[in-house]
Design a protein around this motif. Structure first.
Motif, PDB file in Angstrom:
ATOM      1  N   SER A  15       0.835  -1.212   0.000  1.00 41.93           N
ATOM      2  CA  SER A  15       0.000   0.000   0.000  1.00 41.93           C
ATOM      3  C   SER A  15       0.866   1.258   0.000  1.00 41.93           C
ATOM      4  CB  SER A  15      -0.999  -0.002   1.157  1.00 41.93           C
ATOM      5  OG  SER A  15      -0.344  -0.001   2.394  1.00 41.93           O
ATOM      6  N   GLU A 105     -15.948  -1.514  -4.015  1.00 47.53           N
ATOM      7  CA  GLU A 105     -15.584  -0.500  -3.022  1.00 47.53           C
ATOM      8  C   GLU A 105     -16.805   0.008  -2.281  1.00 47.53           C
ATOM      9  OE1 GLU A 105     -13.095   2.583  -4.652  1.00 47.53           O
ATOM     10  OE2 GLU A 105     -11.876   1.079  -5.650  1.00 47.53           O
ATOM     11  N   ALA A 108     -17.421  -2.026   0.758  1.00 48.58           N
ATOM     12  CA  ALA A 108     -16.411  -2.136   1.808  1.00 48.58           C
ATOM     13  C   ALA A 108     -17.077  -1.875   3.152  1.00 48.58           C
ATOM     14  CB  ALA A 108     -15.284  -1.143   1.563  1.00 48.58           C
ATOM     15  N   TYR A 135     -18.704  -7.992  -0.592  1.00 49.37           N
ATOM     16  CA  TYR A 135     -17.323  -7.580  -0.329  1.00 49.37           C
ATOM     17  C   TYR A 135     -16.525  -8.731   0.273  1.00 49.37           C
ATOM     18  CZ  TYR A 135     -13.425  -5.116   1.831  1.00 49.37           C
ATOM     19  OH  TYR A 135     -12.177  -4.723   2.228  1.00 49.37           O
ATOM     20  N   GLN A 142      -6.961  -7.480  -3.094  1.00 52.02           N
ATOM     21  CA  GLN A 142      -7.301  -6.170  -2.564  1.00 52.02           C
ATOM     22  C   GLN A 142      -6.074  -5.504  -1.960  1.00 52.02           C
ATOM     23  OE1 GLN A 142     -10.238  -7.458   0.262  1.00 52.02           O
ATOM     24  NE2 GLN A 142     -11.894  -7.316  -1.221  1.00 52.02           N
ATOM     25  N   ASN A 144      -5.410  -2.300   0.700  1.00 50.27           N
ATOM     26  CA  ASN A 144      -6.032  -1.327   1.598  1.00 50.27           C
ATOM     27  C   ASN A 144      -5.246  -0.030   1.568  1.00 50.27           C
ATOM     28  OD1 ASN A 144      -8.093  -3.072   2.527  1.00 50.27           O
ATOM     29  ND2 ASN A 144      -6.589  -4.106   3.797  1.00 50.27           N
ATOM     30  N   THR A 155     -10.603   0.345  -0.078  1.00 46.41           N
ATOM     31  CA  THR A 155      -9.919  -0.824  -0.615  1.00 46.41           C
ATOM     32  C   THR A 155      -9.906  -0.752  -2.126  1.00 46.41           C
ATOM     33  OG1 THR A 155     -10.680  -2.136   1.257  1.00 46.41           O
ATOM     34  CG2 THR A 155      -9.908  -3.344  -0.662  1.00 46.41           C
ATOM     35  N   ASN A 157      -9.805  -2.813  -5.226  1.00 45.93           N
ATOM     36  CA  ASN A 157     -10.046  -4.186  -5.673  1.00 45.93           C
ATOM     37  C   ASN A 157      -9.508  -4.312  -7.086  1.00 45.93           C
ATOM     38  OD1 ASN A 157     -11.910  -5.463  -3.521  1.00 45.93           O
ATOM     39  ND2 ASN A 157     -12.697  -3.401  -3.824  1.00 45.93           N
TER      40      ASN A 157
END
Length: 194
Positions: A15, A105, A108, A135, A142, A144, A155, A157
């Protein structure tokens, strides 16, 4: 010359790398109105994007590697450059578009719970519950993230579409995360990495 830069990262630093690349891509869109840099995941599985991120560069890989946010991650050894290749040196078996699946999303947990709390209507509550269920059943890898401007947690995806030919477009254009859309997939050559 079209270049692929391969960046190696661990799962916990993915991330951070995506955020750093997003900073570069968003500034490209702000300055030129388009983002010619795309990302791919050569080691993607059904539940993870893997430890490699491939960055498509229309000209020079240095643009990516000398960006301050990427340099910071390289200096802290959170990522490393696993190689730079010209697209002309790759003989791909197929091409793949990496797509941001925005439908998931909305489901989520954080966003769905906010909708449930803020609504008294039974239909919206049932919709939010259905979205949460979808989700958690998502087969997509995914990542985050949190928004730098709003601090909202969300998130990314990652969906894929495969093709036996490259994109028809002469100039590829990606969103601010370096991903395609289902309506306009940008196919990159796939070179699998172990």
């Amino acid at each position: 010359m079209k270049i692929l830069t391969f960046i190696s990262t661990s799962h916990e630093n993915t991330s951070a790398l995506i955020k750093a690349l997003h900073s570069l891509f968003a500034s490209s869109i702000k300055n030129t109105g388009t983002n010619p840099y795309g990302i791919g995941f050569p080691a993607i599985q059904s539940d993870t994007v893997g430890q490699f991120i491939m960055v498509y560069c229309p000209e020079d890989a240095d643009v990516i590697l000398v960006h301050p946010d990427i340099l910071y991650l390289l200096a802290k050894k959170k990522v490393s450059c696993a190689g730079v290749k010209s697209i002309s040196d790759i003989t791909p078996k197929y091409y793949r578009a990496f797509i941001r699946d925005r439908k998931l999303e909305r489901g989520a947990p954080v966003q769905a719970m906010k909708r449930m709390v803020s609504s008294n209507k039974e239909e919206k509550e049932q919709l939010a519950k259905a979205l949460i269920g979808r989700y958690f059943q998502s087969p997509l890898p995914q990542i985050n993230l949190s928004s730098q401007s709003s601090q909202r947690v969300f998130t990314l995806n990652i969906g894929v579409q495969d093709s036996h030919t490259s994109s028809n477009q002469e100039v590829l254009s990606f969103n601010s995360y370096g991903l395609s859309s289902y309506k306009n997939p940008m196919y990159l050559p796939v070179e699998c990495m172990e």
